[in-house]
Design a protein around this motif. Structure first.
Motif, PDB file in Angstrom:
ATOM      1  N   GLY A   5       0.830  -1.196   0.000  1.00  0.00           N
ATOM      2  CA  GLY A   5       0.000   0.000   0.000  1.00  0.00           C
ATOM      3  C   GLY A   5       0.864   1.245   0.000  1.00  0.00           C
ATOM      4  O   GLY A   5       2.092   1.173   0.109  1.00  0.00           O
ATOM      5  N   PRO A   6       0.234   2.418  -0.089  1.00  0.00           N
ATOM      6  CA  PRO A   6       1.002   3.666  -0.075  1.00  0.00           C
ATOM      7  C   PRO A   6       1.703   3.862   1.263  1.00  0.00           C
ATOM      8  O   PRO A   6       1.214   3.420   2.297  1.00  0.00           O
ATOM      9  N   GLN A   7       2.852   4.515   1.227  1.00  0.00           N
ATOM     10  CA  GLN A   7       3.583   4.776   2.464  1.00  0.00           C
ATOM     11  C   GLN A   7       2.796   5.781   3.298  1.00  0.00           C
ATOM     12  O   GLN A   7       2.255   6.756   2.768  1.00  0.00           O
ATOM     13  N   ILE A   8       2.726   5.515   4.609  1.00  0.00           N
ATOM     14  CA  ILE A   8       1.983   6.403   5.505  1.00  0.00           C
ATOM     15  C   ILE A   8       2.857   6.813   6.679  1.00  0.00           C
ATOM     16  O   ILE A   8       3.930   6.258   6.891  1.00  0.00           O
ATOM     17  N   THR A   9       2.359   7.765   7.446  1.00  0.00           N
ATOM     18  CA  THR A   9       3.094   8.275   8.610  1.00  0.00           C
ATOM     19  C   THR A   9       2.382   7.884   9.902  1.00  0.00           C
ATOM     20  O   THR A   9       1.221   7.472   9.887  1.00  0.00           O
ATOM     21  N   GLU A  10       3.066   8.068  10.995  1.00  0.00           N
ATOM     22  CA  GLU A  10       2.484   7.867  12.318  1.00  0.00           C
ATOM     23  C   GLU A  10       1.263   8.772  12.488  1.00  0.00           C
ATOM     24  O   GLU A  10       0.246   8.370  13.061  1.00  0.00           O
ATOM     25  N   ALA A  11       1.339   9.986  11.964  1.00  0.00           N
ATOM     26  CA  ALA A  11       0.215  10.933  12.075  1.00  0.00           C
ATOM     27  C   ALA A  11      -1.040  10.390  11.383  1.00  0.00           C
ATOM     28  O   ALA A  11      -2.153  10.584  11.876  1.00  0.00           O
ATOM     29  N   ALA A  12      -0.880   9.715  10.255  1.00  0.00           N
ATOM     30  CA  ALA A  12      -2.033   9.130   9.550  1.00  0.00           C
ATOM     31  C   ALA A  12      -2.672   8.036  10.399  1.00  0.00           C
ATOM     32  O   ALA A  12      -3.907   7.924  10.452  1.00  0.00           O
ATOM     33  N   ILE A  13      -1.854   7.243  11.072  1.00  0.00           N
ATOM     34  CA  ILE A  13      -2.388   6.188  11.941  1.00  0.00           C
ATOM     35  C   ILE A  13      -3.132   6.807  13.117  1.00  0.00           C
ATOM     36  O   ILE A  13      -4.230   6.369  13.471  1.00  0.00           O
ATOM     37  N   VAL A  14      -2.561   7.834  13.714  1.00  0.00           N
ATOM     38  CA  VAL A  14      -3.210   8.493  14.851  1.00  0.00           C
ATOM     39  C   VAL A  14      -4.557   9.083  14.424  1.00  0.00           C
ATOM     40  O   VAL A  14      -5.552   8.948  15.146  1.00  0.00           O
ATOM     41  N   ASN A  65      -6.226  -4.571   3.304  1.00  0.00           N
ATOM     42  CA  ASN A  65      -6.568  -3.170   3.062  1.00  0.00           C
ATOM     43  C   ASN A  65      -5.441  -2.256   3.530  1.00  0.00           C
ATOM     44  O   ASN A  65      -4.681  -2.600   4.432  1.00  0.00           O
ATOM     45  N   SER A  66      -5.356  -1.078   2.911  1.00  0.00           N
ATOM     46  CA  SER A  66      -4.308  -0.106   3.198  1.00  0.00           C
ATOM     47  C   SER A  66      -4.907   1.190   3.719  1.00  0.00           C
ATOM     48  O   SER A  66      -5.952   1.626   3.237  1.00  0.00           O
ATOM     49  N   LEU A  67      -4.233   1.805   4.649  1.00  0.00           N
ATOM     50  CA  LEU A  67      -4.657   3.107   5.137  1.00  0.00           C
ATOM     51  C   LEU A  67      -4.292   4.156   4.097  1.00  0.00           C
ATOM     52  O   LEU A  67      -3.201   4.110   3.515  1.00  0.00           O
ATOM     53  N   ASP A  68      -5.200   5.069   3.815  1.00  0.00           N
ATOM     54  CA  ASP A  68      -5.009   6.147   2.837  1.00  0.00           C
ATOM     55  C   ASP A  68      -4.820   5.639   1.413  1.00  0.00           C
ATOM     56  O   ASP A  68      -4.205   6.313   0.582  1.00  0.00           O
ATOM     57  N   ASP A  69      -5.360   4.458   1.097  1.00  0.00           N
ATOM     58  CA  ASP A  69      -5.290   3.952  -0.275  1.00  0.00           C
ATOM     59  C   ASP A  69      -6.164   4.839  -1.162  1.00  0.00           C
ATOM     60  O   ASP A  69      -7.295   5.161  -0.785  1.00  0.00           O
ATOM     61  N   PRO A  70      -5.676   5.257  -2.325  1.00  0.00           N
ATOM     62  CA  PRO A  70      -6.490   6.117  -3.187  1.00  0.00           C
ATOM     63  C   PRO A  70      -7.721   5.411  -3.761  1.00  0.00           C
ATOM     64  O   PRO A  70      -8.686   6.063  -4.159  1.00  0.00           O
ATOM     65  N   ASP A  71      -7.709   4.085  -3.776  1.00  0.00           N
ATOM     66  CA  ASP A  71      -8.852   3.320  -4.266  1.00  0.00           C
ATOM     67  C   ASP A  71      -9.710   2.927  -3.060  1.00  0.00           C
ATOM     68  O   ASP A  71      -9.289   2.135  -2.223  1.00  0.00           O
ATOM     69  N   ASP A  72     -10.911   3.487  -2.963  1.00  0.00           N
ATOM     70  CA  ASP A  72     -11.771   3.246  -1.802  1.00  0.00           C
ATOM     71  C   ASP A  72     -12.083   1.778  -1.573  1.00  0.00           C
ATOM     72  O   ASP A  72     -12.387   1.370  -0.458  1.00  0.00           O
ATOM     73  N   ARG A  73     -11.996   0.950  -2.609  1.00  0.00           N
ATOM     74  CA  ARG A  73     -12.268  -0.484  -2.433  1.00  0.00           C
ATOM     75  C   ARG A  73     -11.231  -1.152  -1.541  1.00  0.00           C
ATOM     76  O   ARG A  73     -11.485  -2.212  -0.975  1.00  0.00           O
ATOM     77  N   PHE A  74     -10.052  -0.547  -1.418  1.00  0.00           N
ATOM     78  CA  PHE A  74      -8.959  -1.128  -0.636  1.00  0.00           C
ATOM     79  C   PHE A  74      -8.527  -0.229   0.518  1.00  0.00           C
ATOM     80  O   PHE A  74      -7.548  -0.503   1.188  1.00  0.00           O
ATOM     81  N   ASN A  75      -9.254   0.860   0.735  1.00  0.00           N
ATOM     82  CA  ASN A  75      -8.911   1.824   1.764  1.00  0.00           C
ATOM     83  C   ASN A  75      -9.451   1.344   3.112  1.00  0.00           C
ATOM     84  O   ASN A  75     -10.651   1.120   3.266  1.00  0.00           O
ATOM     85  N   LEU A  76      -8.575   1.184   4.072  1.00  0.00           N
ATOM     86  CA  LEU A  76      -8.929   0.649   5.387  1.00  0.00           C
ATOM     87  C   LEU A  76     -10.041   1.463   6.056  1.00  0.00           C
ATOM     88  O   LEU A  76     -11.015   0.903   6.560  1.00  0.00           O
TER      89      LEU A  76
END
Length: 175
Positions: A5-14, A65-76
């Protein structure tokens, strides 16, 4: 993972944890920061479980599923909101995963047969990974007093996300 999935940050998880109302299990947070979902490699797709009837079964993991995935079908976050029917009518293309998925279960992945892999993020089963069968789902009108984890269409896969990932293996050879 074959694709990540796309690279994310700690801030995105929070931000996502605030939306969920709880902190994610540490092993799953580490996975999101390192890999963030994606498609599984053919060599590591099968997971095994024991059904509520006591029979051993297995299925093939398609994707996580991925957090912040641009495709909503796979966006957590989108899958979580869809599973809990928190979507406004502006999202008609996102079908609900399981309309009766309890709020403490995060839909983290799926198999190729309509089943959902869920991570429990709160309560006594926190951190465990469960499979919600899409082939033989709970029938309409089932006893509403049965707890989600006691249903016949739900099977525990692992005590932790790390254990789940370590247990993925190659699919069985074709007959």
């Amino acid at each position: 993972m074959k694709e990540r999935g796309p690279q994310i940050t700690e801030a995105a998880i929070v931000r996502f944890e605030v939306q969920l109302g709880t902190k994610l299990p540490d092993d799953y947070r580490d996975f999101l920061l390192d890999v963030n979902g994606g498609q599984t490699a053919r060599s590591h797709r099968q997971f095994l479980m024991v059904t509520s009837a006591g029979r051993k079964d297995g299925t093939l993991l398609n994707s996580l599923n991925s957090l912040d995935d641009p495709d909503d079908r796979f966006n957590l976050a989108t899958r979580w909101m869809s599973s809990h029917q928190q979507f406004p009518p502006a999202f008609p293309d996102i079908p609900p995963d399981l309309p009766d998925l309890p709020p403490e279960v995060l839909p983290i992945g799926y198999d190729g047969f309509g089943g959902t892999v869920g991570l429990v993020v709160a309560g006594p089963h926190r951190g465990q990974v469960w499979f919600l069968d899409g082939v033989a789902p709970r029938p309409e009108g089932s006893n509403p007093r049965v707890e989600w984890f006691d249903r016949r269409d739900v099977s525990k896969i692992a005590d932790s996300f790390r254990e789940f990932m370590a247990g993925l293996g190659p699919p069985p050879p074709p007959p």
